[in-house]
Design a protein around this motif. Structure first.
Motif, PDB file in Angstrom:
ATOM      1  N   ALA A  11       1.056  -1.168  -0.181  1.00 11.28           N
ATOM      2  CA  ALA A  11       0.060   0.181   0.157  1.00 11.28           C
ATOM      3  C   ALA A  11       0.857   1.179  -0.197  1.00 11.28           C
ATOM      4  O   ALA A  11       1.780   1.440   0.684  1.00 11.28           O
ATOM      5  N   ASP A  19       5.028   4.558   4.164  1.00 11.48           N
ATOM      6  CA  ASP A  19       4.897   4.772   5.401  1.00 11.48           C
ATOM      7  C   ASP A  19       5.202   6.233   5.778  1.00 11.48           C
ATOM      8  O   ASP A  19       5.804   6.831   4.850  1.00 11.48           O
ATOM      9  N   GLY A  52      13.624  -5.128   8.669  1.00 13.12           N
ATOM     10  CA  GLY A  52      13.392  -3.658   8.793  1.00 13.12           C
ATOM     11  C   GLY A  52      12.089  -3.568   9.188  1.00 13.12           C
ATOM     12  O   GLY A  52      11.544  -2.721   9.941  1.00 13.12           O
ATOM     13  N   THR A  53      11.011  -4.440   8.602  1.00 10.94           N
ATOM     14  CA  THR A  53       9.387  -4.126   8.627  1.00 10.94           C
ATOM     15  C   THR A  53       9.161  -4.912  10.269  1.00 10.94           C
ATOM     16  O   THR A  53       8.400  -4.327  10.887  1.00 10.94           O
ATOM     17  N   ARG A  55      11.395  -5.184  12.441  1.00 12.45           N
ATOM     18  CA  ARG A  55      12.094  -4.191  13.617  1.00 12.45           C
ATOM     19  C   ARG A  55      11.025  -2.854  13.822  1.00 12.45           C
ATOM     20  O   ARG A  55      10.986  -2.330  14.956  1.00 12.45           O
ATOM     21  N   ASP A  57       7.738  -2.370  12.657  1.00 16.68           N
ATOM     22  CA  ASP A  57       6.163  -2.407  12.708  1.00 16.68           C
ATOM     23  C   ASP A  57       5.715  -3.416  13.665  1.00 16.68           C
ATOM     24  O   ASP A  57       4.625  -3.637  14.040  1.00 16.68           O
ATOM     25  N   SER A  87      16.760 -11.712   7.116  1.00 16.28           N
ATOM     26  CA  SER A  87      17.601 -11.116   7.743  1.00 16.28           C
ATOM     27  C   SER A  87      18.982 -11.344   7.480  1.00 16.28           C
ATOM     28  O   SER A  87      19.470 -12.179   8.225  1.00 16.28           O
ATOM     29  N   GLU A  88      19.699 -10.446   6.793  1.00 14.89           N
ATOM     30  CA  GLU A  88      21.091 -11.095   6.391  1.00 14.89           C
ATOM     31  C   GLU A  88      22.076 -10.764   7.828  1.00 14.89           C
ATOM     32  O   GLU A  88      22.604 -11.849   8.004  1.00 14.89           O
ATOM     33  N   SER A  89      21.536 -10.030   8.501  1.00 13.56           N
ATOM     34  CA  SER A  89      22.580  -9.741   9.719  1.00 13.56           C
ATOM     35  C   SER A  89      22.127 -10.629  10.937  1.00 13.56           C
ATOM     36  O   SER A  89      22.647 -10.567  12.032  1.00 13.56           O
ATOM     37  N   GLU A 156       5.168  -9.033   1.607  1.00 10.75           N
ATOM     38  CA  GLU A 156       4.425  -7.827   2.041  1.00 10.75           C
ATOM     39  C   GLU A 156       5.380  -6.707   2.472  1.00 10.75           C
ATOM     40  O   GLU A 156       5.272  -6.157   3.565  1.00 10.75           O
ATOM     41  N   GLY A 158       9.435  -4.765   3.317  1.00  2.92           N
ATOM     42  CA  GLY A 158       9.249  -3.380   2.936  1.00  2.92           C
ATOM     43  C   GLY A 158      10.215  -2.864   1.876  1.00  2.92           C
ATOM     44  O   GLY A 158      10.449  -3.810   1.005  1.00  2.92           O
ATOM     45  N   GLY A 160      13.159  -2.505   1.129  1.00  6.89           N
ATOM     46  CA  GLY A 160      14.525  -3.171   0.796  1.00  6.89           C
ATOM     47  C   GLY A 160      14.310  -4.723   0.090  1.00  6.89           C
ATOM     48  O   GLY A 160      14.753  -4.896  -0.864  1.00  6.89           O
ATOM     49  N   VAL A 161      12.995  -5.181   0.737  1.00  8.72           N
ATOM     50  CA  VAL A 161      12.799  -6.496   0.238  1.00  8.72           C
ATOM     51  C   VAL A 161      12.025  -6.230  -1.278  1.00  8.72           C
ATOM     52  O   VAL A 161      12.199  -6.894  -2.152  1.00  8.72           O
TER      53      VAL A 161
HETATM   54  N1  LIG Z   1       2.734   0.133   3.199  1.00  6.63           N
HETATM   55  C1  LIG Z   1       2.885  -1.029   2.922  1.00  6.63           C
HETATM   56  O1  LIG Z   1       2.319  -1.787   2.261  1.00  6.63           O
HETATM   57  C2  LIG Z   1       4.258  -1.793   3.813  1.00  6.63           C
HETATM   58  C3  LIG Z   1       4.332  -3.032   4.059  1.00  6.63           C
HETATM   59  C4  LIG Z   1       5.532  -3.531   4.585  1.00  6.63           C
HETATM   60  C5  LIG Z   1       6.484  -2.543   5.197  1.00  6.63           C
HETATM   61  N2  LIG Z   1       6.400  -1.115   5.110  1.00  6.63           N
HETATM   62  C6  LIG Z   1       7.129  -0.156   5.528  1.00  6.63           C
HETATM   63  O2  LIG Z   1       8.604  -0.599   5.136  1.00  6.63           O
HETATM   64  C7  LIG Z   1       9.503   0.088   6.025  1.00  6.63           C
HETATM   65  C8  LIG Z   1      10.600  -1.083   6.233  1.00  6.63           C
HETATM   66  O3  LIG Z   1      11.279  -1.221   4.893  1.00  6.63           O
HETATM   67  P1  LIG Z   1      12.813  -1.439   4.995  1.00  6.63           P
HETATM   68  O4  LIG Z   1      13.542  -1.496   3.936  1.00  6.63           O
HETATM   69  O5  LIG Z   1      13.520  -0.817   6.294  1.00  6.63           O
HETATM   70  O6  LIG Z   1      12.838  -2.868   5.584  1.00  6.63           O
HETATM   71  P2  LIG Z   1      12.618  -4.455   4.969  1.00  6.63           P
HETATM   72  O7  LIG Z   1      12.506  -4.501   3.415  1.00  6.63           O
HETATM   73  O8  LIG Z   1      11.316  -4.958   5.716  1.00  6.63           O
HETATM   74  O9  LIG Z   1      13.783  -5.369   5.343  1.00  6.63           O
HETATM   75  C9  LIG Z   1      14.962  -5.321   4.671  1.00  6.63           C
HETATM   76  C10 LIG Z   1      15.875  -6.000   5.538  1.00  6.63           C
HETATM   77  O10 LIG Z   1      15.686  -7.367   4.908  1.00  6.63           O
HETATM   78  C11 LIG Z   1      17.042  -8.100   5.038  1.00  6.63           C
HETATM   79  N3  LIG Z   1      16.969  -8.746   3.785  1.00  6.63           N
HETATM   80  C12 LIG Z   1      16.675  -8.138   2.595  1.00  6.63           C
HETATM   81  N4  LIG Z   1      16.953  -9.101   1.536  1.00  6.63           N
HETATM   82  C13 LIG Z   1      17.548 -10.079   2.001  1.00  6.63           C
HETATM   83  C14 LIG Z   1      18.176 -11.302   1.401  1.00  6.63           C
HETATM   84  N5  LIG Z   1      18.211 -11.273   0.236  1.00  6.63           N
HETATM   85  N6  LIG Z   1      18.580 -12.247   2.400  1.00  6.63           N
HETATM   86  C15 LIG Z   1      18.624 -11.902   3.625  1.00  6.63           C
HETATM   87  N7  LIG Z   1      18.137 -10.751   4.435  1.00  6.63           N
HETATM   88  C16 LIG Z   1      17.657  -9.855   3.530  1.00  6.63           C
HETATM   89  C17 LIG Z   1      17.993  -7.176   5.655  1.00  6.63           C
HETATM   90  O11 LIG Z   1      17.812  -7.404   7.074  1.00  6.63           O
HETATM   91  P3  LIG Z   1      19.194  -7.177   8.087  1.00  6.63           P
HETATM   92  O12 LIG Z   1      18.972  -5.764   8.310  1.00  6.63           O
HETATM   93  O13 LIG Z   1      18.587  -7.679   9.392  1.00  6.63           O
HETATM   94  O14 LIG Z   1      20.284  -7.656   7.613  1.00  6.63           O
HETATM   95  C18 LIG Z   1      17.639  -5.895   5.136  1.00  6.63           C
HETATM   96  O15 LIG Z   1      18.104  -4.765   5.888  1.00  6.63           O
HETATM   97  C19 LIG Z   1       8.814   0.354   7.188  1.00  6.63           C
HETATM   98  O16 LIG Z   1       8.550   1.651   7.360  1.00  6.63           O
HETATM   99  C20 LIG Z   1       7.480  -0.313   7.014  1.00  6.63           C
HETATM  100  O17 LIG Z   1       6.197   0.386   7.593  1.00  6.63           O
HETATM  101  C21 LIG Z   1       5.228  -0.729   4.438  1.00  6.63           C
END
Ligand SMILES: NC(=O)c1ccc[n+]([C@@H]2O[C@H](COP(=O)([O-])OP(=O)(O)OC[C@H]3O[C@@H](n4cnc5c(N)ncnc54)[C@H](OP(=O)(O)O)[C@@H]3O)[C@@H](O)[C@H]2O)c1
Length: 229
Positions: A11, A19, A52-53, A55, A57, A87-89, A156, A158, A160-161
């Motif tokens: 969304a 967000d 990241g999501t 941590r 949400d 979560s790579e880390s 779903e 965020g 990065g994914v």
């Molecule tokens: N509106 C919507 O539909 C929606 C839905 C979901 C989230 N969100 C928003 O998205 C934001 C978060 O986004 P984000 O980019 O910070 O986080 P994210 O995409 O949820 O997570 C990114 C993390 O995923 C891990 N990762 C990614 N690819 C990987 C792989 N191939 N193998 C292993 N680990 C991998 C890493 O974790 P590590 O850092 O632990 O290494 C990376 O830092 C929040 O604000 C949330 O509210 C919105």
């Protein structure tokens, strides 16, 4: 490599944010949109988000409707989906709600360097989540999920994914729900980060559906196949 049919769902605001920049999760979806996403969830075997999501949400990622839960059970499934966290880390808390709720398996895919320490931490917390080593290529995660019997996967977020899946060309379908307002906050996360996307201007996606859901716009895109191009 065999992989599940992979749907990305997100969304966003009219200006492409998923967000705001504040500490609380911003609800971009209407009640009707949440209900449609619940139906999407109920039709999948597994749901995946990034660390990241988790941590920011602390989502539960459950099937909410009792009717849909009962339908899944009557079809021989668990009421909830298998929950998958990347979560790579390894920096995710075993006490996060994604790992402590739901009646199906939980999997955490971590980088090779983080596997042993993360597995120890989850075991010490008596978590039943399985810590699995994943390379940095999300295709390897999808291959492992396919081998575990996941045929339909909902991704779903965020940012990065979504970026990793869309640059790697791993989405079979994209559902975007556009909320009727702007965020306008440069600190807020966008749908995707900059990257080399498979579907750039030279390889656009196909718009399979566009409709109003209240004041939200629901857009469904499919990759162009040789037959549809
Ligand atoms: N509106 C919507 O539909 C929606 C839905 C979901 C989230 N969100 C928003 O998205 C934001 C978060 O986004 P984000 O980019 O910070 O986080 P994210 O995409 O949820 O997570 C990114 C993390 O995923 C891990 N990762 C990614 N690819 C990987 C792989 N191939 N193998 C292993 N680990 C991998 C890493 O974790 P590590 O850092 O632990 O290494 C990376 O830092 C929040 O604000 C949330 O509210 C919105």
């Amino acid at each position: 490599m065999p992989r599940p049919y992979t749907l990305l769902s997100c969304a966003m605001s009219l200006d492409g944010y998923i967000d705001d920049g504040g500490p609380e999760r911003l609800r971009l979806s209407s009640a009707e949109d949440f209900d449609e996403v619940d139906e999407l969830r109920a039709g999948c075997d597994a749901i995946l988000v990034g660390a990241g999501t988790v941590r920011s949400d602390d989502p539960r990622l459950l099937v909410r409707s009792p009717e849909r839960r009962a339908r899944r059970v009557s079809q021989g499934h668990t009421a909830d989906l298998v929950k998958v966290v990347l979560s790579e880390s390894g920096g995710v808390d075993p006490a996060a709600r994604v790992f402590t709720t739901g009646d199906a398996a939980k999997l955490v895919y971590v980088g090779a360097a983080a596997r042993a320490a993360t597995a120890r931490r989850f075991a010490a917390a008596r978590s039943d989540a399985e810590v699995v080593e994943a390379g940095s290529d999300p295709a390897a995660v999808l291959a492992d999920l396919a081998a575990r019997g996941v045929r339909r996967l909902l991704v779903e977020g965020g940012t990065g994914v979504h970026t990793r899946f869309l640059t790697a060309g791993l989405a079979d379908e994209l559902r975007v729900a556009v909320a009727p307002f702007f965020i306008g906050d440069p600190a807020a996360p966008r749908f995707v980060a900059p990257g080399a996307f498979l579907h750039g201007p030279a390889a656009p996606m196909r718009l399979a559906e566009a409709r109003a859901l209240g004041d939200m716009a629901i857009l469904r895109y499919l990759p162009q196949t040789p037959e549809t191009a």
